[in-house]
Design an enzyme around this catalytic site. Structure first.
Site, PDB file in Angstrom:
ATOM      1  N   HIS A  17      -3.829   4.694   3.894  1.00 17.63           N
ATOM      2  CA  HIS A  17      -5.077   3.489   3.817  1.00 17.63           C
ATOM      3  C   HIS A  17      -6.200   4.577   3.397  1.00 17.63           C
ATOM      4  CE1 HIS A  17      -7.591   0.251   5.908  1.00 17.63           C
ATOM      5  NE2 HIS A  17      -8.598   1.622   6.422  1.00 17.63           N
ATOM      6  N   TYR A  24       3.133   6.032  11.867  1.00 21.95           N
ATOM      7  CA  TYR A  24       3.640   4.266  12.273  1.00 21.95           C
ATOM      8  C   TYR A  24       4.647   3.375  10.982  1.00 21.95           C
ATOM      9  CZ  TYR A  24      -0.212   3.607   8.967  1.00 21.95           C
ATOM     10  OH  TYR A  24      -1.058   3.750   7.059  1.00 21.95           O
ATOM     11  N   ARG A  80       0.833  -1.290  -0.010  1.00 17.71           N
ATOM     12  CA  ARG A  80      -0.297  -0.075   0.007  1.00 17.71           C
ATOM     13  C   ARG A  80       0.531   1.078  -0.226  1.00 17.71           C
ATOM     14  NH1 ARG A  80      -2.365   1.413   5.644  1.00 17.71           N
ATOM     15  NH2 ARG A  80      -1.485   3.235   5.197  1.00 17.71           N
TER      16      ARG A  80
HETATM   17  C1  LIG Z   1     -14.981  -5.915  10.334  1.00 19.46           C
HETATM   18  C2  LIG Z   1     -13.822  -5.075   9.948  1.00 19.46           C
HETATM   19  N1  LIG Z   1     -12.746  -4.594  11.310  1.00 19.46           N
HETATM   20  C3  LIG Z   1     -12.516  -3.435  11.037  1.00 19.46           C
HETATM   21  C4  LIG Z   1     -12.694  -2.469  10.522  1.00 19.46           C
HETATM   22  C5  LIG Z   1     -11.802  -1.252  10.685  1.00 19.46           C
HETATM   23  N2  LIG Z   1     -11.155  -1.759   9.304  1.00 19.46           N
HETATM   24  C6  LIG Z   1     -11.088  -1.435   7.724  1.00 19.46           C
HETATM   25  S1  LIG Z   1      -9.815  -1.466   6.297  1.00 19.46           S
HETATM   26  C7  LIG Z   1      -9.263  -2.248   8.218  1.00 19.46           C
HETATM   27  C8  LIG Z   1      -7.938  -2.738   8.031  1.00 19.46           C
HETATM   28  C9  LIG Z   1      -7.851  -4.035   6.717  1.00 19.46           C
HETATM   29  O1  LIG Z   1      -6.761  -4.112   6.333  1.00 19.46           O
HETATM   30  P1  LIG Z   1      -6.000  -5.501   5.309  1.00 19.46           P
HETATM   31  O2  LIG Z   1      -7.318  -6.255   5.526  1.00 19.46           O
HETATM   32  O3  LIG Z   1      -4.960  -5.579   5.457  1.00 19.46           O
HETATM   33  O4  LIG Z   1      -6.884  -4.540   3.600  1.00 19.46           O
HETATM   34  P2  LIG Z   1      -5.861  -2.965   3.548  1.00 19.46           P
HETATM   35  O5  LIG Z   1      -7.079  -2.715   4.028  1.00 19.46           O
HETATM   36  O6  LIG Z   1      -4.682  -3.142   3.359  1.00 19.46           O
HETATM   37  O7  LIG Z   1      -6.223  -3.180   2.296  1.00 19.46           O
HETATM   38  C10 LIG Z   1      -9.901  -1.745   8.950  1.00 19.46           C
HETATM   39  C11 LIG Z   1      -9.034  -2.270  10.192  1.00 19.46           C
HETATM   40  C12 LIG Z   1     -13.758  -2.819   9.366  1.00 19.46           C
HETATM   41  N3  LIG Z   1     -13.691  -2.593   7.881  1.00 19.46           N
HETATM   42  N4  LIG Z   1     -14.457  -4.433   9.202  1.00 19.46           N
END
Ligand SMILES: Cc1ncc(C[n+]2csc(CCOP(=O)(O)OP(=O)(O)O)c2C)c(N)n1
Ligand SMILES: [Mg+2]
Lengths: 326, 363
Positions: free
Chosen positions: B262, B271, B258
């Site tokens: 985010h 971070y 990424r």
């Molecule tokens: C069930 C749930 N918990 C928390 C969140 C808040 N949240 C949104 S994106 C994220 C991180 C996601 O990481 P990853 O699965 O690696 O996907 P990326 O964003 O890196 O593409 C979090 C914690 C959410 N959307 N859904």
């Protein structure tokens, strides 16, 4: 005395409790190094290290389940669910275990923990970031559900929640995280769970609300007072469950009229219970039907339409006036 | 009884195009020139759209949105291997892939301006809307796979996308288990971009790879360079072919990064270090693909300039059209809450319209 916004007040409460009690820890997604997506846990990682400020893997059910184990084991976890829209994933553990352990073990095992979560609309966020579903938690017997409506209340109620012997869901109205500041005294204040507070005394009508809606209601009332000279009693419910029936009933007995304003969907929201309490305890004192204002019984719309659906200043005003004019 | 070995549990990694755009001939999946250009265009369109959306957000013309910069190859490479009749079950970091499925550039603008109207692709009903509740889409993909099996749909598969962090959720593991037990035609594609907001992979899991998690479910699995569109294409092609042949689910870990925030509400300086980002900039998926096309003599600066201009014009037209003032039906949420008419809802609609008149249009 310091003038703090709600996020700062929550942060302050966490710092204070972690300093006082080694068994208190915070855990959740991005609560450590990042200090939480709203910065509620800022600085705790630096001060208390990663063992007491835990960046957990991404799994709400496991956050809840491990927090229960920690609590049974003598720790006092304060878990953060990043947004209340993801808290449905904790429900299995919450209902099956956190809520029941005291009853199941006849008091031998207890689960003193807090789950904090931002909730509510109005911040132009994505889907699942604007709901008010306090009813789900309030309907989980054995769990206490608390909603602060100002910085000072947030600090004292969070401390009260951390020291409470039961699992507490602590829902934070994120719309007012940074909306205003309030004097927060230097000395300790421990909020009492299960108690509503009368913010303003009055004789013509009782208005009950909580969270961000209380903030909006307060403003509506001020204009009504100025323009029309009404004497309005304003109650901040503060704890959704167990609900403070006495404060509600005593106030309605005095005023004979009541309006309840909630951000949650109308049907089976906390307002329905408040009206049932009035029915049980103060029916004969009523001079008008009790009115409830809430979100319509729909899926919360995305933010373009959001503000048309969350109770507006106008709806709040009209409800109060109609009930006064009845 | 002697101790015996249960299994060697082999796991492979591959890359087809390296960072300089040099191809490994043995692994070349053999796309035609036309197909290569289509894939390249999809990545560039994804990149340019992403950059434009970010700008619009920073100017206050859009709400919070996720940024996909640097991850174009992972979703575009996979979609290249899909047919319209295959199901696309994504999260929110697959902009290139979604545009390739036929999403209009206006769709993300609508969604990120708070309008449900942007959620479906008119021409592609088998593309599910973005899923914000992490990992919740993965079991749905397995259910779709089951429906394909039950309805005996020929040559149809489901590809589901999710991030590294999402593999920590119960839904991920539960879905993987169901899929292997049911032997459904599903491809699990993890975009491992190293981060879940501020949480690095090391805090997310103790596993060395994500691909190895599939071994526990007895599923064919591979780790590929996720910034290499040809590697992602090849792995997806093979997984889909297995699904078509009735051989059940497969897993792909696409290792990417990424590059930006985010979402627009995030501040990565809290971070992570800039050198890490700089290191990954060297592995850019578009730069290497372009170099490859150049080496193949099917691309040059002139064509590049023409493509960029064409795409920018397309985006500009979409922005213009999107920002044309128009009224979105205020009471639309009442239209879709149930499939049957409910009296209480209609009563509330009337109340809503009354309030709307008083509050919004000052009537
Ligand atoms: C069930 C749930 N918990 C928390 C969140 C808040 N949240 C949104 S994106 C994220 C991180 C996601 O990481 P990853 O699965 O690696 O996907 P990326 O964003 O890196 O593409 C979090 C914690 C959410 N959307 N859904
Ligand atoms: Mg990730």
């Amino acid at each position: 005395m310091a003038k703090l916004n709600m996020i700062q007040a929550i942060n302050r409460a966490l710092h204070e409790e972690m300093a006082k009690d080694d068994s208190v820890l915070v855990m959740g997604q991005d609560v450590g190094v990042n200090g939480g997506v709203f910065r509620a846990t800022d600085g705790l990682y630096k001060e208390y290290g990663e063992d007491r400020s835990i960046d957990t893997p991404l799994a709400e059910s496991a956050i809840m389940g491990t927090a229960i184990g920690m609590a049974i084991g003598g720790l006092k976890p304060v878990a953060e669910i990043q947004f209340s829209g993801f808290a449905y994933l904790i429900m299995g553990q919450l209902e099956a275990n956190a809520a029941r352990m005291r009853t199941r073990s006849r008091g031998a095992l207890t689960v003193p923990l807090v789950v904090r979560m931002p909730y509510g609309g109005g911040i132009r966020a994505l889907e699942h970031h604007s709901e008010s579903k306090e009813t789900y938690f309030a309907h989980t017997q054995g769990v206490k559900t608390v909603i602060p409506s100002s910085p000072r209340a947030a600090r004292s109620l969070l401390i009260g929640a951390i020291r409470d012997p039961d699992p507490v869901i602590f829902m934070e109205p994120k719309f007012i995280y940074r909306a205003f500041r309030e004097d927060v005294p230097d000395e300790e204040e421990v909020g009492e769970l299960g108690k509503a507070r009368i913010l303003q005394e009055g004789n013509d009508i009782t208005v009950i609300s909580w969270g961000a809606m209380l903030y909006r209601t307060r403003k509506a009332i001020e204009t009504l007072k100025e323009e029309k000279g009404y004497s309005i009693e304003l109650i901040d419910l503060q704890t959704i469950a167990p609900m403070d029936a006495t404060t509600i009933a005593e106030s309605v007995k005095k005023t004979g009229r009541c309006v309840v304003i909630q951000e949650a969907q109308k049907t089976l929201g906390p307002a329905s219970e408040i009206i049932a309490i009035i029915n049980d305890k103060a029916l004969m004192y009523l001079e008008a039907p009790v009115k409830r204002i809430g979100m319509y019984d729909l899926v919360m719309p995305y933010f373009h339409r959001e503000n048309w659906y969350i109770p507006s200043d106008g709806r709040i005003r009209r409800a109060i006036e109609e009930t006064l004019d009845f | 009884m002697p101790v015996s070995t249960i299994g060697p549990f082999k796991l492979e990694y591959f890359q087809v195009l390296n960072e300089k755009g040099e191809i490994d001939k043995k692994l070349d999946p053999g796309l035609s020139n036309e197909e290569l250009l289509k894939l390249y265009r999809a990545m560039v369109l994804g990149r340019e759209t992403d950059e434009r959306l970010l700008k619009l957000q920073r100017q206050g013309r859009l709400g919070t949105l996720p940024v996909c910069f640097g991850q174009e190859a992972a979703s575009a490479g996979a979609v290249m291997a899909m047919k319209d009749s295959d199901w696309f079950v994504g999260a929110y970091r697959e902009l290139s892939g979604r545009l390739m499925r036929g999403e209009s550039i206006e769709n993300p603008m609508l969604i990120y301006n708070g309008l449900e109207e942007g959620n479906m692709i008119k021409t592609s009903p088998r593309t599910l809307p973005i899923a914000i509740v992490l990992a919740s889409q993965i079991p749905q993909a397995v259910g779709l796979g089951y429906s394909i099996k039950m309805k005996q749909e020929k040559d149809t598969a489901v590809v589901t996308f999710f991030g590294d962090g999402s593999t920590s959720e119960g839904d991920f593991h539960e879905a993987m288990n169901f899929a292997s037990v049911w032997k459904v035609p599903v491809v699990f594609l993890c975009q491992n971009n190293s981060w879940a907001i501020s949480t690095p992979l090391k805090k997310q899991m103790a596993s060395e790879t994500i691909a190895q998690k599939a071994i526990a479910y007895n599923m064919p699995s591979v780790q590929v360079d996720g910034n290499d569109a040809l590697a992602v294409y090849k792995a997806t092609r093979e997984a889909i072919d297995r699904a078509y042949a009735g051989e059940g689910p497969s897993f792909i870990e696409a290792v990417t990064y990424r590059m930006n925030v985010h979402t627009t509400a995030d501040d990565p300086t809290k971070y992570r270090k800039d050198d890490e980002v700089a290191m990954w900039a060297e592995k850019d998926p578009i730069t290497r693909f372009r170099a490859y096309l150049g080496k193949k003599k099917i691309w040059n600066d002139e064509k590049e300039d023409a493509l960029r201009k064409e795409i920018r014009d397309e985006i500009a037209a979409a922005v213009k059209n999107y920002e044309e003032p128009r009224q979105y039906k205020p009471d639309a949420p009442f239209d879709f809450i149930y499939g049957t008419e409910v009296e209480a809802i209609e009563e509330q609609r009337a109340e809503f319209l009354e309030n709307f008149k008083k509050d919004v249009t000052n009537g």
